[in-house]
Design a protein around this motif. Sequence first.
Motif, PDB file in Angstrom:
ATOM      1  N   LYS A 132       0.944  -1.311   0.237  1.00 62.49           N
ATOM      2  CA  LYS A 132       0.513  -0.178   0.196  1.00 62.49           C
ATOM      3  C   LYS A 132       0.660   0.902   0.282  1.00 62.49           C
ATOM      4  CE  LYS A 132      -3.131  -2.730   2.617  1.00 62.49           C
ATOM      5  NZ  LYS A 132      -4.642  -2.050   4.175  1.00 62.49           N
ATOM      6  N   LEU A 133       1.922   1.341   0.411  1.00 65.47           N
ATOM      7  CA  LEU A 133       3.195   2.562   0.740  1.00 65.47           C
ATOM      8  C   LEU A 133       4.685   2.031   0.936  1.00 65.47           C
ATOM      9  CD1 LEU A 133       3.503   3.451   4.081  1.00 65.47           C
ATOM     10  CD2 LEU A 133       2.704   1.012   3.549  1.00 65.47           C
ATOM     11  N   LEU A 134       5.026   2.580   0.303  1.00 66.48           N
ATOM     12  CA  LEU A 134       6.587   2.883  -0.013  1.00 66.48           C
ATOM     13  C   LEU A 134       6.754   3.944   0.662  1.00 66.48           C
ATOM     14  CD1 LEU A 134       7.590   1.589  -3.174  1.00 66.48           C
ATOM     15  CD2 LEU A 134       7.364   0.454  -1.526  1.00 66.48           C
ATOM     16  N   GLU A 135       8.295   3.987   1.595  1.00 70.92           N
ATOM     17  CA  GLU A 135       9.474   5.233   2.109  1.00 70.92           C
ATOM     18  C   GLU A 135      10.390   5.033   1.206  1.00 70.92           C
ATOM     19  OE1 GLU A 135       8.741   3.655   6.393  1.00 70.92           O
ATOM     20  OE2 GLU A 135      11.405   2.892   6.091  1.00 70.92           O
ATOM     21  N   VAL A 171      11.473 -10.158   4.461  1.00 72.55           N
ATOM     22  CA  VAL A 171      11.118 -10.023   2.603  1.00 72.55           C
ATOM     23  C   VAL A 171      11.634  -8.544   2.573  1.00 72.55           C
ATOM     24  CG1 VAL A 171       9.800 -10.008   0.647  1.00 72.55           C
ATOM     25  CG2 VAL A 171       9.625 -11.565   1.887  1.00 72.55           C
ATOM     26  N   VAL A 172      12.490  -8.143   1.513  1.00 69.52           N
ATOM     27  CA  VAL A 172      13.152  -6.912   1.233  1.00 69.52           C
ATOM     28  C   VAL A 172      12.463  -6.526  -0.541  1.00 69.52           C
ATOM     29  CG1 VAL A 172      15.176  -5.169   0.444  1.00 69.52           C
ATOM     30  CG2 VAL A 172      14.849  -6.586   2.496  1.00 69.52           C
ATOM     31  N   VAL A 173      11.817  -4.830   0.379  1.00 69.95           N
ATOM     32  CA  VAL A 173      10.623  -4.441  -1.402  1.00 69.95           C
ATOM     33  C   VAL A 173      11.358  -3.182  -2.034  1.00 69.95           C
ATOM     34  CG1 VAL A 173       8.178  -4.322  -2.350  1.00 69.95           C
ATOM     35  CG2 VAL A 173       8.774  -6.118  -1.135  1.00 69.95           C
ATOM     36  N   THR A 174      11.576  -2.953  -3.463  1.00 68.40           N
ATOM     37  CA  THR A 174      12.236  -1.998  -3.277  1.00 68.40           C
ATOM     38  C   THR A 174      11.579  -1.287  -4.373  1.00 68.40           C
ATOM     39  OG1 THR A 174      13.762  -2.925  -5.018  1.00 68.40           O
ATOM     40  CG2 THR A 174      14.919  -2.208  -2.753  1.00 68.40           C
ATOM     41  N   ALA A 175      11.835  -0.443  -5.631  1.00 64.64           N
ATOM     42  CA  ALA A 175      11.402   0.384  -6.230  1.00 64.64           C
ATOM     43  C   ALA A 175      11.750   0.834  -7.214  1.00 64.64           C
ATOM     44  CB  ALA A 175       8.998   0.647  -6.339  1.00 64.64           C
ATOM     45  N   GLU A 176      11.848   1.772  -8.215  1.00 63.68           N
ATOM     46  CA  GLU A 176      13.187   2.580  -8.724  1.00 63.68           C
ATOM     47  C   GLU A 176      12.345   3.833  -8.667  1.00 63.68           C
ATOM     48  OE1 GLU A 176      13.775   2.438 -12.968  1.00 63.68           O
ATOM     49  OE2 GLU A 176      14.502  -0.001 -12.673  1.00 63.68           O
ATOM     50  N   ASN A 177      12.344   5.345  -8.690  1.00 68.45           N
ATOM     51  CA  ASN A 177      12.536   6.518  -8.426  1.00 68.45           C
ATOM     52  C   ASN A 177      11.366   6.587 -10.114  1.00 68.45           C
ATOM     53  OD1 ASN A 177      11.548   8.877  -7.041  1.00 68.45           O
ATOM     54  ND2 ASN A 177      12.925  10.017  -7.948  1.00 68.45           N
ATOM     55  N   GLY A 178      10.493   7.808  -9.754  1.00 71.41           N
ATOM     56  CA  GLY A 178      10.454   7.909 -11.427  1.00 71.41           C
ATOM     57  C   GLY A 178      10.415   9.348 -12.094  1.00 71.41           C
ATOM     58  N   HIS A 205      11.739   1.763  -0.604  1.00 69.33           N
ATOM     59  CA  HIS A 205      11.560   0.468  -0.157  1.00 69.33           C
ATOM     60  C   HIS A 205      10.188   0.625   0.686  1.00 69.33           C
ATOM     61  CE1 HIS A 205      13.827   3.318   2.909  1.00 69.33           C
ATOM     62  NE2 HIS A 205      13.161   2.023   4.141  1.00 69.33           N
ATOM     63  N   HIS A 206       9.528  -0.874   0.859  1.00 68.70           N
ATOM     64  CA  HIS A 206       8.706  -0.737   2.324  1.00 68.70           C
ATOM     65  C   HIS A 206       9.683  -1.281   3.392  1.00 68.70           C
ATOM     66  CE1 HIS A 206       4.623  -2.990   3.847  1.00 68.70           C
ATOM     67  NE2 HIS A 206       4.353  -2.346   2.779  1.00 68.70           N
ATOM     68  N   PRO A 207       8.559  -0.764   4.660  1.00 72.15           N
ATOM     69  CA  PRO A 207       9.118  -1.390   5.707  1.00 72.15           C
ATOM     70  C   PRO A 207       9.101  -2.577   5.538  1.00 72.15           C
ATOM     71  CG  PRO A 207       7.242   0.436   5.894  1.00 72.15           C
ATOM     72  CD  PRO A 207       7.262   0.056   4.312  1.00 72.15           C
ATOM     73  N   GLU A 237      10.579   9.922   3.811  1.00 71.60           N
ATOM     74  CA  GLU A 237       8.957   9.870   2.854  1.00 71.60           C
ATOM     75  C   GLU A 237       8.361   8.921   2.853  1.00 71.60           C
ATOM     76  OE1 GLU A 237       8.433  12.283  -0.849  1.00 71.60           O
ATOM     77  OE2 GLU A 237      10.800  11.894  -0.524  1.00 71.60           O
ATOM     78  N   GLU A 238       6.960   9.783   3.129  1.00 69.12           N
ATOM     79  CA  GLU A 238       6.085   7.829   2.717  1.00 69.12           C
ATOM     80  C   GLU A 238       5.230   8.320   1.360  1.00 69.12           C
ATOM     81  OE1 GLU A 238       3.520   7.065   5.704  1.00 69.12           O
ATOM     82  OE2 GLU A 238       4.695   5.876   6.375  1.00 69.12           O
ATOM     83  N   TYR A 239       5.506   7.214   0.653  1.00 62.93           N
ATOM     84  CA  TYR A 239       4.381   7.589  -0.574  1.00 62.93           C
ATOM     85  C   TYR A 239       3.115   6.602  -0.602  1.00 62.93           C
ATOM     86  CZ  TYR A 239       2.199   8.340  -5.389  1.00 62.93           C
ATOM     87  OH  TYR A 239       1.184   7.778  -6.488  1.00 62.93           O
TER      88      TYR A 239
END
Length: 200
Positions: free
Chosen positions: A90-93, A114-121, A150-152, A177-179
């Motif tokens: 639901k969110l990343l930080e 488990v570690v979750v990551t994403a690229e910055n747009g 990344h996710h908590p 910062e949270e998104y």
Amino acid sequence: MPLLTVQPKPITNENFAKWGQVVRLPDADPNAVQVNQGTAQKFSHLAQFVNHRPAVSDTANPNPSLKSADANIAIFKCYKPVTADQFPIKLLERHSYSSQMFMPMGGDGNGSYVVVTAENGPDDKPILETLEAFKCNNTLGINYKPNVWHHPMIVVEKPVQFMTITYESGVGLEDCEEYWFTKESGEEGGAAALIQLQQS
């Protein structure tokens, strides 16, 4: 439409390199040295810890718009392992100005997270379609680079306590910062993607 579903992959130094470093005891290290009167080996520089803000002790602050930051050594007690087959994202930080290291305490190899990551747009928000997930056993630590979405931490199988180090100034959005994926999920507080924790 079905939600984006991501299968965690086993973490390696190579596949995690764009996000940070895996903190692990090296299989072999020619730079390891004997210490403590020959009773221990020291393995150095296992991660690149970064602070993009001036330290509190820096009297010549090169960027007065940023408050100084000190390293915060903390413990995260993740006492509620996820038992569901899927975990909703639901969110990343992110921590724009600091690395963040998580190191399990007392890891015996029988628990995991488990570690979750994403690229910055281009809009300075995480790109949902770039989500990656990595499974780590509790003998491995990870160190995020500054500004990595990344996710908590998602702990599975059994509780894990992490020692963490992050440079913090006490300024909320500068520290973390949270998104929230409200737009992508189509509803307030809804899931925008799923992490597949168990084989279906």
